[in-house]
Write a protein that holds these residues in place. Structure first.
Motif, short mmCIF file in Angstrom:
data_model
loop_
_atom_site.label_atom_id
_atom_site.label_comp_id
_atom_site.label_asym_id
_atom_site.label_seq_id
_atom_site.Cartn_x
_atom_site.Cartn_y
_atom_site.Cartn_z
N ALA A 132 0.83 -1.21 0.00
CA ALA A 132 0.00 0.00 0.00
C ALA A 132 0.87 1.26 0.00
O ALA A 132 0.54 2.25 -0.67
N ARG A 133 1.96 1.23 0.74
CA ARG A 133 2.83 2.41 0.76
C ARG A 133 3.55 2.60 -0.57
O ARG A 133 3.83 3.74 -0.99
N ARG A 134 3.86 1.52 -1.25
CA ARG A 134 4.45 1.63 -2.58
C ARG A 134 3.46 2.26 -3.55
O ARG A 134 3.83 3.08 -4.40
N LEU A 135 2.19 1.90 -3.43
CA LEU A 135 1.17 2.52 -4.26
C LEU A 135 1.13 4.02 -4.03
O LEU A 135 1.01 4.81 -4.97
N SER A 136 1.23 4.42 -2.77
CA SER A 136 1.24 5.84 -2.44
C SER A 136 2.40 6.54 -3.14
O SER A 136 2.24 7.64 -3.69
N GLY A 137 3.56 5.90 -3.15
CA GLY A 137 4.71 6.48 -3.83
C GLY A 137 4.51 6.61 -5.32
O GLY A 137 4.88 7.63 -5.92
N PHE A 138 3.92 5.60 -5.93
CA PHE A 138 3.67 5.65 -7.37
C PHE A 138 2.75 6.83 -7.72
O PHE A 138 3.00 7.56 -8.67
N VAL A 139 1.69 6.98 -6.94
CA VAL A 139 0.73 8.05 -7.22
C VAL A 139 1.36 9.42 -7.04
O VAL A 139 1.10 10.35 -7.80
N ALA A 144 8.37 4.41 -10.87
CA ALA A 144 7.74 3.10 -10.75
C ALA A 144 8.54 2.01 -11.46
O ALA A 144 8.07 0.88 -11.59
N GLU A 145 9.76 2.34 -11.89
CA GLU A 145 10.56 1.36 -12.62
C GLU A 145 10.82 0.13 -11.76
O GLU A 145 11.44 0.22 -10.70
N GLY A 146 10.32 -0.98 -12.18
CA GLY A 146 10.45 -2.22 -11.43
C GLY A 146 9.48 -2.35 -10.27
O GLY A 146 9.36 -3.42 -9.68
N GLY A 147 8.79 -1.25 -9.95
CA GLY A 147 7.94 -1.26 -8.77
C GLY A 147 6.68 -2.09 -8.94
O GLY A 147 6.25 -2.77 -8.01
N PHE A 148 6.07 -2.04 -10.11
CA PHE A 148 4.85 -2.81 -10.34
C PHE A 148 5.16 -4.31 -10.27
O PHE A 148 4.39 -5.09 -9.71
N ALA A 149 6.30 -4.71 -10.84
CA ALA A 149 6.70 -6.12 -10.77
C ALA A 149 6.98 -6.52 -9.32
O ALA A 149 6.66 -7.64 -8.89
N GLU A 150 7.54 -5.60 -8.55
CA GLU A 150 7.82 -5.86 -7.14
C GLU A 150 6.53 -6.16 -6.38
O GLU A 150 6.48 -7.09 -5.55
N ARG A 203 -1.84 -2.22 -11.38
CA ARG A 203 -2.06 -2.45 -12.81
C ARG A 203 -2.76 -1.26 -13.46
O ARG A 203 -2.43 -0.85 -14.57
N ARG A 204 -3.73 -0.69 -12.75
CA ARG A 204 -4.45 0.44 -13.33
C ARG A 204 -3.57 1.70 -13.34
O ARG A 204 -3.67 2.51 -14.27
N LEU A 205 -2.71 1.85 -12.35
CA LEU A 205 -1.78 2.97 -12.37
C LEU A 205 -0.79 2.83 -13.53
O LEU A 205 -0.42 3.82 -14.18
N GLU A 206 -0.36 1.59 -13.77
CA GLU A 206 0.54 1.34 -14.88
C GLU A 206 -0.16 1.66 -16.21
O GLU A 206 0.44 2.24 -17.12
N PHE A 207 -1.43 1.32 -16.28
CA PHE A 207 -2.21 1.64 -17.48
C PHE A 207 -2.29 3.16 -17.68
O PHE A 207 -2.19 3.65 -18.82
#
Length: 215
Positions: A132-139, A144-150, A203-207
């Motif tokens: 959840a905290r990683r999602l916060s960082g992405f937003v 996000a390089e490598g983050g979605f796979a993580e 996935r939706r953030l990546e989209f």
């Protein structure tokens, strides 16, 4: 006019970031309540779930207003639609944390977890909070390089723990009662679903960034 619109998009991002942080804090507190049989922490999670629901409603209303009153182009449209989708998923993550807290409250003052499984649930809680905290960082604009796979790897780890716990509570050598087994199976499922929702958000953030939904 476009500058004002972009300012609204930025505010929308702040609102979604806040929801991610609330979800992370909720699973953190729910896990603490579960591990310590802490009724006050469990009640706090339930209060925070109401806050998260309200934040989700405001975020969705804001995004819908932008759709209705502005003319977003492709990237902007993806961002707004992704925000609406993600807000719903984050609300669900708060609901799942609340389910964990409700179990703690229902069983209190007894402890839900047998000592031999505390470590597995602690790890699931830590993984969920980290996701959840990683999602916060992405937003909020972190790379996000490598983050979605993580996040998908973290989800796999939660899935493995869920399977391990289910195997333990349904095994012929299970030393505890049926009620404990049922509670643990449900709790493991709540953590597993929390991680699944986090992956759906990623996935939706990546989209929103790439224009292509990842497989």
């Amino acid at each position: 006019m476009r500058e004002a619109f972009h300012g609204q998009l930025e505010q929308l991002g702040h609102e979604l970031t806040g929801m991610c942080e609330l979800a992370a804090e909720s699973i953190h507190l729910a896990t603490g309540a579960l591990l310590e049989a802490d009724l006050a922490l469990a009640e706090q999670v339930l209060t925070d779930d109401v806050r998260l629901d309200e934040a989700g409603r405001r975020c969705e209303e804001h995004a819908s207003t932008l759709l209705a009153l502005q003319s977003p182009v492709a990237t902007e449209l993806r961002t707004i639609l992704a925000t609406i989708y993600c807000a719903v998923k984050l609300e669900r993550m708060g609901d799942l944390a609340a389910h964990i807290a409700e179990t703690t409250r229902r069983v209190h003052p007894e402890r839900v977890l047998p000592p031999e499984l505390e470590g597995d649930f602690r790890t699931m809680g830590e993984l969920g909070e980290h996701m959840a905290r990683r999602l916060s960082g992405f937003v909020s604009g972190e790379s996000a390089e490598g983050g979605f796979a993580e996040l998908r790897h973290s989800d796999d780890a939660v899935d493995a723990l869920n399977a391990s716990i289910l195997g333990a509570v349904t095994g012929k050598d299970w030393p505890h009662d049926v009620r404990t087994a049922v509670n643990l199976a449900l709790l493991a499922r709540f953590y597993e679903r929390f991680a699944d929702q986090a992956v759906s958000v990623s996935r939706r953030l990546e989209f929103a960034v790439t224009g292509t939904l990842p497989e």
